[in-house]
Design an enzyme around this catalytic site. Structure first.
Site, PDB file in Angstrom:
ATOM      1  N   CYS A 113       0.885  -1.349  -0.148  1.00 61.88           N
ATOM      2  CA  CYS A 113       0.073   0.017   0.168  1.00 61.88           C
ATOM      3  C   CYS A 113       0.808   1.372   0.067  1.00 61.88           C
ATOM      4  CB  CYS A 113      -1.244   0.145   1.198  1.00 61.88           C
ATOM      5  SG  CYS A 113      -2.090  -1.453   1.283  1.00 61.88           S
ATOM      6  N   HIS A 252      -2.902   7.358   2.641  1.00 66.54           N
ATOM      7  CA  HIS A 252      -3.230   5.984   2.118  1.00 66.54           C
ATOM      8  C   HIS A 252      -4.483   5.637   2.736  1.00 66.54           C
ATOM      9  CE1 HIS A 252      -3.785   1.975   1.000  1.00 66.54           C
ATOM     10  NE2 HIS A 252      -3.637   1.453   2.160  1.00 66.54           N
ATOM     11  N   ASN A 282      -9.875  -0.093   0.094  1.00 63.24           N
ATOM     12  CA  ASN A 282      -8.487  -0.064   0.328  1.00 63.24           C
ATOM     13  C   ASN A 282      -7.984  -0.519  -1.253  1.00 63.24           C
ATOM     14  OD1 ASN A 282      -5.760  -0.421   0.221  1.00 63.24           O
ATOM     15  ND2 ASN A 282      -5.994  -0.826   2.707  1.00 63.24           N
TER      16      ASN A 282
HETATM   17  O1  UT7 Z   1      -3.576  -0.943   3.725  1.00 64.38           O
HETATM   18  C1  UT7 Z   1      -2.706  -1.507   4.891  1.00 64.38           C
HETATM   19  C2  UT7 Z   1      -3.168  -2.525   5.289  1.00 64.38           C
HETATM   20  N1  UT7 Z   1      -4.447  -2.707   5.924  1.00 64.38           N
HETATM   21  C3  UT7 Z   1      -4.819  -2.011   6.992  1.00 64.38           C
HETATM   22  O2  UT7 Z   1      -4.366  -0.818   7.313  1.00 64.38           O
HETATM   23  C4  UT7 Z   1      -6.102  -2.187   7.950  1.00 64.38           C
HETATM   24  C5  UT7 Z   1      -5.793  -1.630   9.468  1.00 64.38           C
HETATM   25  N2  UT7 Z   1      -6.720  -2.495  10.168  1.00 64.38           N
HETATM   26  C6  UT7 Z   1      -8.051  -2.004  10.236  1.00 64.38           C
HETATM   27  O3  UT7 Z   1      -8.451  -1.236   9.601  1.00 64.38           O
HETATM   28  C7  UT7 Z   1      -8.923  -2.616  11.323  1.00 64.38           C
HETATM   29  O4  UT7 Z   1      -8.010  -3.280  12.159  1.00 64.38           O
HETATM   30  C8  UT7 Z   1     -10.164  -3.654  10.589  1.00 64.38           C
HETATM   31  C9  UT7 Z   1     -10.986  -2.917   9.898  1.00 64.38           C
HETATM   32  C10 UT7 Z   1      -9.368  -4.638   9.721  1.00 64.38           C
HETATM   33  C11 UT7 Z   1     -10.601  -4.140  11.775  1.00 64.38           C
HETATM   34  O5  UT7 Z   1     -11.263  -3.348  12.699  1.00 64.38           O
HETATM   35  P1  UT7 Z   1     -11.195  -3.444  14.404  1.00 64.38           P
HETATM   36  O6  UT7 Z   1     -11.805  -2.005  14.833  1.00 64.38           O
HETATM   37  O7  UT7 Z   1      -9.436  -3.344  14.499  1.00 64.38           O
HETATM   38  O8  UT7 Z   1     -11.830  -4.729  14.508  1.00 64.38           O
HETATM   39  P2  UT7 Z   1     -11.225  -6.111  15.176  1.00 64.38           P
HETATM   40  O9  UT7 Z   1     -10.302  -6.790  14.286  1.00 64.38           O
HETATM   41  O10 UT7 Z   1     -10.544  -5.789  16.632  1.00 64.38           O
HETATM   42  O11 UT7 Z   1     -12.474  -6.849  15.405  1.00 64.38           O
HETATM   43  C12 UT7 Z   1     -13.523  -6.613  16.508  1.00 64.38           C
HETATM   44  C13 UT7 Z   1     -14.502  -7.410  16.478  1.00 64.38           C
HETATM   45  C14 UT7 Z   1     -13.991  -8.868  16.532  1.00 64.38           C
HETATM   46  O12 UT7 Z   1     -15.154  -9.589  17.413  1.00 64.38           O
HETATM   47  P3  UT7 Z   1     -14.946  -9.805  18.794  1.00 64.38           P
HETATM   48  O13 UT7 Z   1     -13.870 -10.579  18.995  1.00 64.38           O
HETATM   49  O14 UT7 Z   1     -14.992  -8.380  19.470  1.00 64.38           O
HETATM   50  O15 UT7 Z   1     -16.355 -10.470  19.026  1.00 64.38           O
HETATM   51  C15 UT7 Z   1     -14.036  -9.325  15.118  1.00 64.38           C
HETATM   52  O16 UT7 Z   1     -14.295 -10.812  14.992  1.00 64.38           O
HETATM   53  O17 UT7 Z   1     -15.261  -7.536  15.088  1.00 64.38           O
HETATM   54  C16 UT7 Z   1     -15.375  -8.742  14.378  1.00 64.38           C
HETATM   55  N3  UT7 Z   1     -15.129  -8.479  13.069  1.00 64.38           N
HETATM   56  C17 UT7 Z   1     -16.208  -8.350  12.144  1.00 64.38           C
HETATM   57  N4  UT7 Z   1     -17.371  -8.264  12.461  1.00 64.38           N
HETATM   58  C18 UT7 Z   1     -18.235  -8.029  11.744  1.00 64.38           C
HETATM   59  C19 UT7 Z   1     -14.184  -8.316  12.211  1.00 64.38           C
HETATM   60  N5  UT7 Z   1     -14.444  -8.368  11.044  1.00 64.38           N
HETATM   61  C20 UT7 Z   1     -15.866  -8.057  10.824  1.00 64.38           C
HETATM   62  C21 UT7 Z   1     -16.837  -8.159   9.891  1.00 64.38           C
HETATM   63  N6  UT7 Z   1     -17.955  -7.914  10.282  1.00 64.38           N
HETATM   64  N7  UT7 Z   1     -16.231  -7.852   8.715  1.00 64.38           N
END
Ligand code: UT7
Length: 332
Positions: A113, A252, A282
């Protein structure tokens, strides 16, 4: 003044016509429209059809950039991509050939990215080193191809697309001249966002999941906020600019919350943020040029604006550059 600065003279964008909105994803994955929108800022993304490759998208964005620049030829092409059409050879020569520019220097840069900022720096170096007078930089990624279609943690985030710019040799003090660059990497965190199989180390895996991207989202999120903030400060310091002099911050487009957190740490008001993630997702190496094109078309980026660009991606890699926006209109 020596005439060897890289000056932006054309901007092109291309997005695949198929739009996949959050509702469509919520119908087939264990997720919801609201979760995706509130956690990422993404409402929809463009997905390339199976016949359209990274090279195809790059050629279309490149044609648009040439039209925007009002020129037919460049001396070199640098393609930023993580999704080349083949593992070997590089895709840049095929993009050059597709543009009718067979014979020019052409090379791929893979910084995921951050690829577009790295490719800009490479192009600026070709110009500064008097190796080329005009260089096209393309960011093109079909990142949806790297996502396991059943993985709710990656599918909602990534989209496909391409953006391109034409750089020409010019003066350091003219509008469009790139200022300093700041580039970094930390390979010890490669596992935070990786496609484990398919490379030369492990050509195939019995576990099909290893052929798709695995991401430790929260860790990537934290690194992104810290490194983008740091890099933005460093490049401004090198340019002798203050944060108060930045008119637009084009970061980005990975997650709107990363952009907001970075802007907050920098003390930049949200009115200075250029955000287009809502309709693109993204798009990896295409993210910054696509955001520049949207920002110009919406009137958010105006000639004379001092534009700070900062990227962060897998690798880990990150980097920044800065320029005064020239009188360039994007073409699509
Ligand atoms: O381009 C450079 C590379 N990529 C990035 O920069 C991505 C960087 N990271 C992010 O943007 C965020 O970390 C994400 C959008 C990927 C995830 O958001 P988050 O706020 O960090 O969520 P999390 O991974 O901590 O997950 C929170 C909850 C979890 O459930 P529990 O454990 O709290 O029960 C996940 O299982 O959300 C759950 N979850 C979802 N729920 C519904 C994860 N993905 C989803 C989903 N829909 N698509």
């Amino acid at each position: 003044m020596t005439k060897h600065s890289a000056v932006l003279t054309g901007l092109g964008a291309w997005l695949p016509p198929r739009v996949v909105d959050n509702d469509e994803l919520a119908r087939r994955l264990d997720t919801s429209e609201e979760w995706i929108r509130t956690r990422t800022g993404i409402r929809a993304r463009h997905i390339a059809d199976p016949e359209t490759s990274t090279v195809d998208m790059a050629v279309r964005a490149g044609e648009n950039a040439l039209r925007s620049a009002g020129c037919d030829v460049v001396d070199a092409l640098v393609l930023a991509t993580t999704t080349p059409d083949q593992l070997c050879p590089a895709s840049a020569p095929q993009v050059a050939s597709g543009l009718g520019l067979s014979g020019i220097a052409a090379v791929d840069v893979n910084a995921v990215c951050s690829g577009f900022v790295y490719a800009l720096a490479t192009a600026a170096g070709l110009i500064a080193g008097e190796i080329a007078d005009r260089v096209m930089v393309v960011g093109s990624d079909a990142f949806s191809r790297l996502c396991d279609p059943d993985d709710r943690t990656t599918v909602p985030i990534f989209g496909d697309g391409a953006g391109a710019v034409v750089l020409r040799v010019g003066l350091a003090d003219e509008p469009g001249a790139f200022g300093p660059f700041d580039l970094h990497s930390e390979g010890e965190h490669a596992d935070l966002l990786m496609v484990p199989a398919g490379g030369a180390k492990q050509r195939t895996s019995d576990d099909p999941h290893e052929h798709f991207v695995t991401m430790h989202g929260t860790a990537v999120f934290r690194h992104a906020c810290a490194r983008m903030t740091e890099s933005a400060r460093t490049v401004l310091d090198r340019a002798g600019m203050s944060l108060g002099e930045v008119d637009r911050f084009v970061g980005h487009q990975a997650n709107i919350r990363i952009l907001q957190a970075t802007a907050k740490r920098l003390g930049l008001g949200e009115e200075r943020l250029v955000v287009n993630i809502g309709h693109t997702g993204n798009t990896s190496a295409a993210s910054i040029p696509l955001a520049l094109a949207d920002g110009c078309e919406e009137g958010s980026i105006q000639p004379g604006h001092r534009v700070l660009m900062t990227a962060f991606g897998a690798g880990l890699t990150w980097g920044s550059t800065v320029l005064t926006w020239p009188d360039v209109k994007p073409a699509r």
